[in-house]
Scaffold this motif. Structure first.
Motif, PDB file in Angstrom:
ATOM      1  N   GLN A   6     -14.107 -20.545  -3.432  1.00  0.00           N
ATOM      2  CA  GLN A   6     -14.062 -19.495  -2.413  1.00  0.00           C
ATOM      3  C   GLN A   6     -13.194 -18.309  -2.834  1.00  0.00           C
ATOM      4  O   GLN A   6     -13.415 -17.194  -2.377  1.00  0.00           O
ATOM      5  CB  GLN A   6     -13.531 -20.059  -1.089  1.00  0.00           C
ATOM      6  CG  GLN A   6     -14.419 -21.118  -0.469  1.00  0.00           C
ATOM      7  CD  GLN A   6     -13.867 -21.630   0.846  1.00  0.00           C
ATOM      8  OE1 GLN A   6     -12.813 -21.189   1.303  1.00  0.00           O
ATOM      9  NE2 GLN A   6     -14.568 -22.570   1.455  1.00  0.00           N
ATOM     10  N   GLN A   7     -12.211 -18.556  -3.693  1.00  0.00           N
ATOM     11  CA  GLN A   7     -11.285 -17.499  -4.076  1.00  0.00           C
ATOM     12  C   GLN A   7     -11.086 -17.518  -5.583  1.00  0.00           C
ATOM     13  O   GLN A   7     -10.747 -18.551  -6.163  1.00  0.00           O
ATOM     14  CB  GLN A   7      -9.948 -17.674  -3.359  1.00  0.00           C
ATOM     15  CG  GLN A   7      -8.932 -16.582  -3.674  1.00  0.00           C
ATOM     16  CD  GLN A   7      -7.661 -16.731  -2.853  1.00  0.00           C
ATOM     17  OE1 GLN A   7      -7.610 -17.524  -1.925  1.00  0.00           O
ATOM     18  NE2 GLN A   7      -6.638 -15.983  -3.201  1.00  0.00           N
ATOM     19  N   LEU A   8     -11.287 -16.347  -6.215  1.00  0.00           N
ATOM     20  CA  LEU A   8     -11.137 -16.223  -7.662  1.00  0.00           C
ATOM     21  C   LEU A   8     -10.299 -14.988  -7.972  1.00  0.00           C
ATOM     22  O   LEU A   8     -10.554 -13.898  -7.456  1.00  0.00           O
ATOM     23  CB  LEU A   8     -12.517 -16.103  -8.327  1.00  0.00           C
ATOM     24  CG  LEU A   8     -12.510 -15.830  -9.839  1.00  0.00           C
ATOM     25  CD1 LEU A   8     -11.883 -16.989 -10.596  1.00  0.00           C
ATOM     26  CD2 LEU A   8     -13.931 -15.560 -10.338  1.00  0.00           C
ATOM     27  N   ASP A   9      -9.304 -15.164  -8.841  1.00  0.00           N
ATOM     28  CA  ASP A   9      -8.439 -14.066  -9.265  1.00  0.00           C
ATOM     29  C   ASP A   9      -8.501 -13.953 -10.782  1.00  0.00           C
ATOM     30  O   ASP A   9      -8.007 -14.828 -11.499  1.00  0.00           O
ATOM     31  CB  ASP A   9      -7.000 -14.308  -8.798  1.00  0.00           C
ATOM     32  CG  ASP A   9      -6.080 -13.128  -9.100  1.00  0.00           C
ATOM     33  OD1 ASP A   9      -6.487 -12.225  -9.851  1.00  0.00           O
ATOM     34  OD2 ASP A   9      -4.948 -13.110  -8.583  1.00  0.00           O
ATOM     35  N   VAL A  10      -9.142 -12.896 -11.278  1.00  0.00           N
ATOM     36  CA  VAL A  10      -9.215 -12.639 -12.717  1.00  0.00           C
ATOM     37  C   VAL A  10      -8.611 -11.261 -13.013  1.00  0.00           C
ATOM     38  O   VAL A  10      -9.047 -10.548 -13.930  1.00  0.00           O
ATOM     39  CB  VAL A  10     -10.666 -12.723 -13.228  1.00  0.00           C
ATOM     40  CG1 VAL A  10     -11.148 -14.161 -13.231  1.00  0.00           C
ATOM     41  CG2 VAL A  10     -11.587 -11.834 -12.384  1.00  0.00           C
ATOM     42  N   SER A  11      -7.614 -10.890 -12.258  1.00  0.00           N
ATOM     43  CA  SER A  11      -6.979  -9.577 -12.413  1.00  0.00           C
ATOM     44  C   SER A  11      -6.120  -9.530 -13.677  1.00  0.00           C
ATOM     45  O   SER A  11      -5.771 -10.560 -14.258  1.00  0.00           O
ATOM     46  CB  SER A  11      -6.123  -9.269 -11.183  1.00  0.00           C
ATOM     47  OG  SER A  11      -5.094 -10.231 -11.036  1.00  0.00           O
ATOM     48  N   GLN A  12      -5.794  -8.294 -14.111  1.00  0.00           N
ATOM     49  CA  GLN A  12      -4.932  -8.040 -15.261  1.00  0.00           C
ATOM     50  C   GLN A  12      -5.457  -8.708 -16.529  1.00  0.00           C
ATOM     51  O   GLN A  12      -4.725  -9.353 -17.273  1.00  0.00           O
ATOM     52  CB  GLN A  12      -3.494  -8.492 -14.976  1.00  0.00           C
ATOM     53  CG  GLN A  12      -2.858  -7.751 -13.805  1.00  0.00           C
ATOM     54  CD  GLN A  12      -1.408  -8.101 -13.618  1.00  0.00           C
ATOM     55  OE1 GLN A  12      -0.615  -7.894 -14.522  1.00  0.00           O
ATOM     56  NE2 GLN A  12      -1.060  -8.609 -12.445  1.00  0.00           N
ATOM     57  N   ASN A  13      -6.760  -8.547 -16.735  1.00  0.00           N
ATOM     58  CA  ASN A  13      -7.383  -8.957 -17.985  1.00  0.00           C
ATOM     59  C   ASN A  13      -8.009  -7.724 -18.632  1.00  0.00           C
ATOM     60  O   ASN A  13      -7.585  -6.600 -18.359  1.00  0.00           O
ATOM     61  CB  ASN A  13      -8.418 -10.050 -17.721  1.00  0.00           C
ATOM     62  CG  ASN A  13      -7.770 -11.414 -17.511  1.00  0.00           C
ATOM     63  OD1 ASN A  13      -7.380 -12.084 -18.461  1.00  0.00           O
ATOM     64  ND2 ASN A  13      -7.641 -11.826 -16.254  1.00  0.00           N
ATOM     65  N   ILE A  36     -19.579 -12.141  -0.618  1.00  0.00           N
ATOM     66  CA  ILE A  36     -18.206 -11.682  -0.794  1.00  0.00           C
ATOM     67  C   ILE A  36     -17.680 -11.007   0.474  1.00  0.00           C
ATOM     68  O   ILE A  36     -18.371 -10.222   1.116  1.00  0.00           O
ATOM     69  CB  ILE A  36     -18.121 -10.718  -2.002  1.00  0.00           C
ATOM     70  CG1 ILE A  36     -16.672 -10.432  -2.365  1.00  0.00           C
ATOM     71  CG2 ILE A  36     -18.901  -9.461  -1.747  1.00  0.00           C
ATOM     72  CD1 ILE A  36     -15.964 -11.598  -2.975  1.00  0.00           C
ATOM     73  N   LYS A  37     -16.450 -11.339   0.851  1.00  0.00           N
ATOM     74  CA  LYS A  37     -15.803 -10.745   2.022  1.00  0.00           C
ATOM     75  C   LYS A  37     -14.587  -9.908   1.641  1.00  0.00           C
ATOM     76  O   LYS A  37     -14.316  -8.890   2.283  1.00  0.00           O
ATOM     77  CB  LYS A  37     -15.380 -11.841   3.008  1.00  0.00           C
ATOM     78  CG  LYS A  37     -16.543 -12.527   3.708  1.00  0.00           C
ATOM     79  CD  LYS A  37     -16.037 -13.492   4.768  1.00  0.00           C
ATOM     80  CE  LYS A  37     -17.198 -14.112   5.528  1.00  0.00           C
ATOM     81  NZ  LYS A  37     -16.716 -15.047   6.585  1.00  0.00           N
ATOM     82  N   VAL A  38     -13.859 -10.345   0.632  1.00  0.00           N
ATOM     83  CA  VAL A  38     -12.654  -9.631   0.192  1.00  0.00           C
ATOM     84  C   VAL A  38     -12.805  -9.312  -1.289  1.00  0.00           C
ATOM     85  O   VAL A  38     -12.988 -10.211  -2.108  1.00  0.00           O
ATOM     86  CB  VAL A  38     -11.382 -10.471   0.430  1.00  0.00           C
ATOM     87  CG1 VAL A  38     -10.156  -9.714  -0.057  1.00  0.00           C
ATOM     88  CG2 VAL A  38     -11.244 -10.839   1.899  1.00  0.00           C
ATOM     89  N   LEU A  90     -12.578 -12.143  -4.182  1.00  0.00           N
ATOM     90  CA  LEU A  90     -12.614 -11.915  -5.616  1.00  0.00           C
ATOM     91  C   LEU A  90     -11.649 -10.788  -5.975  1.00  0.00           C
ATOM     92  O   LEU A  90     -11.748  -9.674  -5.461  1.00  0.00           O
ATOM     93  CB  LEU A  90     -14.041 -11.541  -6.055  1.00  0.00           C
ATOM     94  CG  LEU A  90     -14.253 -11.198  -7.535  1.00  0.00           C
ATOM     95  CD1 LEU A  90     -13.832 -12.353  -8.426  1.00  0.00           C
ATOM     96  CD2 LEU A  90     -15.710 -10.826  -7.783  1.00  0.00           C
ATOM     97  N   ASN A  91     -10.708 -11.101  -6.871  1.00  0.00           N
ATOM     98  CA  ASN A  91      -9.734 -10.111  -7.337  1.00  0.00           C
ATOM     99  C   ASN A  91     -10.022  -9.802  -8.796  1.00  0.00           C
ATOM    100  O   ASN A  91      -9.795 -10.628  -9.675  1.00  0.00           O
ATOM    101  CB  ASN A  91      -8.309 -10.646  -7.174  1.00  0.00           C
ATOM    102  CG  ASN A  91      -7.255  -9.594  -7.480  1.00  0.00           C
ATOM    103  OD1 ASN A  91      -7.545  -8.552  -8.068  1.00  0.00           O
ATOM    104  ND2 ASN A  91      -6.022  -9.856  -7.090  1.00  0.00           N
ATOM    105  N   ILE A  94      -7.132 -19.197 -10.193  1.00  0.00           N
ATOM    106  CA  ILE A  94      -6.380 -17.998 -10.570  1.00  0.00           C
ATOM    107  C   ILE A  94      -6.245 -17.955 -12.088  1.00  0.00           C
ATOM    108  O   ILE A  94      -5.617 -18.832 -12.691  1.00  0.00           O
ATOM    109  CB  ILE A  94      -4.988 -17.984  -9.900  1.00  0.00           C
ATOM    110  CG1 ILE A  94      -5.137 -18.007  -8.378  1.00  0.00           C
ATOM    111  CG2 ILE A  94      -4.199 -16.755 -10.346  1.00  0.00           C
ATOM    112  CD1 ILE A  94      -3.824 -18.095  -7.633  1.00  0.00           C
ATOM    113  N   LEU A  95      -6.872 -16.949 -12.699  1.00  0.00           N
ATOM    114  CA  LEU A  95      -6.811 -16.745 -14.152  1.00  0.00           C
ATOM    115  C   LEU A  95      -6.219 -15.371 -14.461  1.00  0.00           C
ATOM    116  O   LEU A  95      -6.577 -14.724 -15.450  1.00  0.00           O
ATOM    117  CB  LEU A  95      -8.218 -16.862 -14.750  1.00  0.00           C
ATOM    118  CG  LEU A  95      -8.893 -18.228 -14.580  1.00  0.00           C
ATOM    119  CD1 LEU A  95     -10.319 -18.174 -15.079  1.00  0.00           C
ATOM    120  CD2 LEU A  95      -8.111 -19.312 -15.307  1.00  0.00           C
TER     121      LEU A  95
END
Length: 731
Positions: free
Chosen positions: A340-347, A386-388, A367-368, A317-318
């Motif tokens: 499996q899960q990556l969050d790079v939101s609000q960049n 990718i699924k989500v 992937l967010n 989570i970044l």
């Protein structure tokens, strides 16, 4: 509180944040069903107990008690799950009455004067699974308290202040060192903590050697300088370290040393959020990290660049950092084989297709990338499995139709973008959840549910829907699916245009089938039009309407000229007793019988050879002769009905009958006329023969005299003007 006495069914009572100084619990003796009582944040100094209460929740925290407000009767509260207490001094004897209870959580708030006694105090006799101790706010930590409660699984300590150049941190370190005695403690939380950098590292090392598995620090202020020293990672039970909201007033620190300590921790979950962290180094060896959360920091695209030691990492989570280029994030994940899960939101991520392929981690499933600056091109740079996918709050206008590799995508969030159309599932064959609210969709396709057979949740509300025929079909398709599929229906689905429907829920928008079905509308308009045209055509043919129109035109022109002549003058213009109309085939009878028998009685006959004016049209001459004649005699026979000019003369004479209001028609039936032989255009002749009496020419000679007498009587009138003239018209 006399009003409470009558509330026999009362179960929950919250009277916190008042100014209550004294309470007699017997006031609740009639509230036998009372389970939840909150008296926190008052000025209570003393309470009087009552044996009948059996509460589940009792909160006496943040009050002015000196000793622990624990009554002997509390020991009978067998259902007690939460107990909130306040005190300025602790005595073991105070908790004896509740040692038999197994309370889920105890909140202990220590007053401002706590700690003035230097005697060691202990809470070992307290039995609770979760213990939260709130130390005096803003006071140096000079407390000698043993918090190693044998039954406690979760311990939370708030308001810890160790001042620089003071031995305050040693007191707190001493408190933590006693936690090693508690074999059951697995969760430790420190809130509102102000310590030195060296003490922070020391606290981490102390916790490392306990049985604690989950360690959380929040709202921490760091002071002073940091001495570099080795960190012992061995012999630990810790699985998760969470550090949230960190501020420090010294920036000339060996940051690399701090990052190295954090990155080389042999734990599974690490969170460092809102800590103003500008970088994080790659672990020096294969790391056991499964979960890393570095949200709300100042990390850039260079974080974990070319890092090959995070092969076990599953979640990264970044969120809310300083990331700029998506392609750099792609390359960062390339070596994270298990991610499996990556969050790079609000960049501030952007993607340029010219940057080439996107070699994402092949196992990335979720992937967010929400709240960035991504456009339609991002669909050409997605993980292969990718699924989500969360792309809400970007600058996406559409999903390119030629993209590939989205067959595995199951959940897609495109809310708060600029999409104008509801995407189909041609390239999203596995899509089951679609969130697309707050876009620019005005006419969602009615084929969506047909295209997306696997969809089980659609959230498309709060769009500027244009209430039209196309939308009507979508509304009908919504009604054909389960009510659980379309989320927010009908509250979030309202018309935005036209103005007359603005704010109308889509479920209340109705428009007729006729106005929406073009084919039906054409059929409805064209078919009656064709029927009318055919009917008019048939009537025109049957009734000879064009001929009548021509005749009306001629009649109108003649009458217009006649209106300019005074009435008396027109009466004086009657020059003839009769105008005779007959077929040329009947001329022998007219010349040999009719004319001689009339002329011998001084009856003037209008004949075309003498009276038609040269240069005028035949129609105009006929009209003039009819108007100058007192009577119009029509010799009827099968030949008559076959003559067009006879038709004209009958037509004008009939019109003159109605216009003048006189009885000027005389019908002579020379030969019988079968009804079937009369053309359709002679409908006036049919009517006249049915309504008027006509003279029938007798075949017997003995009856001829009576015939001529009747005929002469019909046309007998005195005429003004010159002597009689005889003229006959052969038509």
């Amino acid at each position: 509180m006399p009003d409470i006495l009558s509330l026999s069914k009362l179960k929950i009572l919250i009277i916190s944040h008042n100014r209550i100084r004294y309470l007699d619990l017997s006031v609740f003796k009639f509230n036998r069903e009372l389970e939840y009582l909150d008296l926190s944040h008052n000025n209570l100094e003393k309470i009087s107990c009552h044996p009948t209460l059996n509460l589940k929740h009792l909160d006496l925290s943040f009050n002015a008690f000196d000793a622990l407000p624990i009554c002997q009767e509390f020991g009978n509260m067998s259902q007690l799950e939460f107990l909130g207490l306040s005190a300025t001094q602790l005595q073991n004897s105070s908790v004896q009455s509740i040692t038999r209870l197994h309370i889920s959580k105890v909140l202990l708030v220590l007053g401002d004067t706590y700690g003035e006694r230097e005697d060691a105090e202990s809470l070992q006799d307290l039995k609770t699974q979760s213990l939260h101790i709130v130390f005096p706010t803003g006071k140096k930590f000079h407390f000698n308290l043993d918090v190693s409660v044998s039954t406690t699984v979760s311990l939370e300590l708030s308001n810890i202040k160790c001042v620089l150049d003071d031995n305050g941190c040693s007191y707190f370190e001493n408190v933590l060192s006693k936690l090693q005695k508690n074999s059951r403690l697995s969760n430790l939380t420190l809130n509102n903590i102000e310590i030195t950098w060296n003490s922070f590292i020391t606290i981490l090392q102390l916790v490392w050697r306990t049985n604690i598995e989950y360690f959380s620090i929040s709202n921490m202020k760091l002071q002073g300088y940091l001495d570099s020293r080795d960190f012992d990672y061995s012999d630990t039970s810790l699985k998760t370290l969470s550090i949230h909201k960190v501020v420090h007033d010294v920036f000339s620190l060996p940051q690399g040393y701090v990052y190295k300590i954090l990155s080389n921790m042999n734990i599974q979950h690490l969170t460092v959020s809102a800590a103003h962290m500008v970088h994080m180094v790659c672990p020096s060896q294969i790391s056991p990290f499964l979960y890393l959360n570095f949200s709300s920091n100042l990390l850039t695209d260079t974080v974990f660049k070319n890092c090959t030691n995070l092969a076990n990492l599953k979640t990264l989570i970044l969120q809310k950092n300083q990331l700029k280029e998506l392609i750099n994030i792609v390359h960062m994940t390339q070596e994270m084989k298990s991610l499996q899960q990556l969050d790079v939101s609000q960049n501030s991520l952007v993607y340029d297709e010219s940057e080439g392929n996107c070699p994402w981690a092949r196992n990335l499933l979720s992937l967010n990338m929400s709240s960035n600056i991504l456009t339609d091109s991002v669909f050409r740079c997605l993980p292969p499995r990718i699924k989500v996918l969360d792309l809400h709050n970007n600058r996406i206008r559409s999903i390119p139709k030629d993209v590939t590799g989205l067959e595995t995508l199951q959940e897609l969030n495109l809310a708060s973008n600029s999409l104008a159309h509801l995407p189909g599932c041609g390239i999203l064959s596995s899509l089951s959840i679609l969130i697309i609210d707050y876009n620019s969709i005005s006419n969602p396709s009615a084929d969506f549910f047909q295209s997306c057979q696997k969809i089980r949740s659609l959230k498309a509300g709060n769009n500027p829907f244009q209430c039209s025929c196309e939308l009507r079909e979508f509304i009908q398709s919504v009604g054909q699916v389960s009510s659980d599929v379309v989320e927010g229906w009908p509250e979030s689905y309202k018309c935005d245009y036209p103005e007359s429907y603005k704010g109308t829920p889509l479920k209340d928008f109705h428009v007729s089938e006729l106005s929406c079905n073009t084919a039906l509308l054409i059929v409805t308009i064209v078919v009656p039009g064709l029927v009318l045209a055919v009917a008019v055509t048939v009537l025109c043919i049957y009734l000879d309407l064009p001929w009548y129109l021509r005749m009306v035109c001629q009649w109108t022109q003649t009458r217009r000229r006649a209106r300019n002549v005074p009435l008396e003058e027109r009466q004086r213009t009657l020059q003839f007793h009769a105008f005779i109309s007959y077929s040329g085939h009947d001329s022998a009878w007219v010349k040999n019988e009719l004319i001689p028998n009339l002329e011998k009685e001084d009856i003037r006959i209008c004949l075309h050879e003498r009276n038609f004016v040269a240069g005028k049209s035949i129609v105009e001459n006929i009209i003039n002769c009819i108007e100058k004649s007192y009577k119009s005699i029509f010799v009827l026979s099968p030949n008559f009905v076959q003559s067009e000019w006879c038709h004209y003369e009958l037509y004008f004479a009939h019109h003159n009958l109605f216009h003048e209001g006189s009885d000027n028609l005389i019908l002579i039936l020379l030969e019988p006329i079968p009804q079937y032989s009369i053309p359709s255009s002679y409908h006036k002749l049919r009517a006249l023969m049915a309504q008027r009496t006509y003279l029938e020419w007798p075949k017997e000679k003995s009856k001829h005299g009576l015939f001529w007498a009747n005929l002469r009587a019909s046309i007998n009138i005195k005429l003004m003007g010159k002597a009689a003239e005889v003229l006959y018209t052969e038509i």
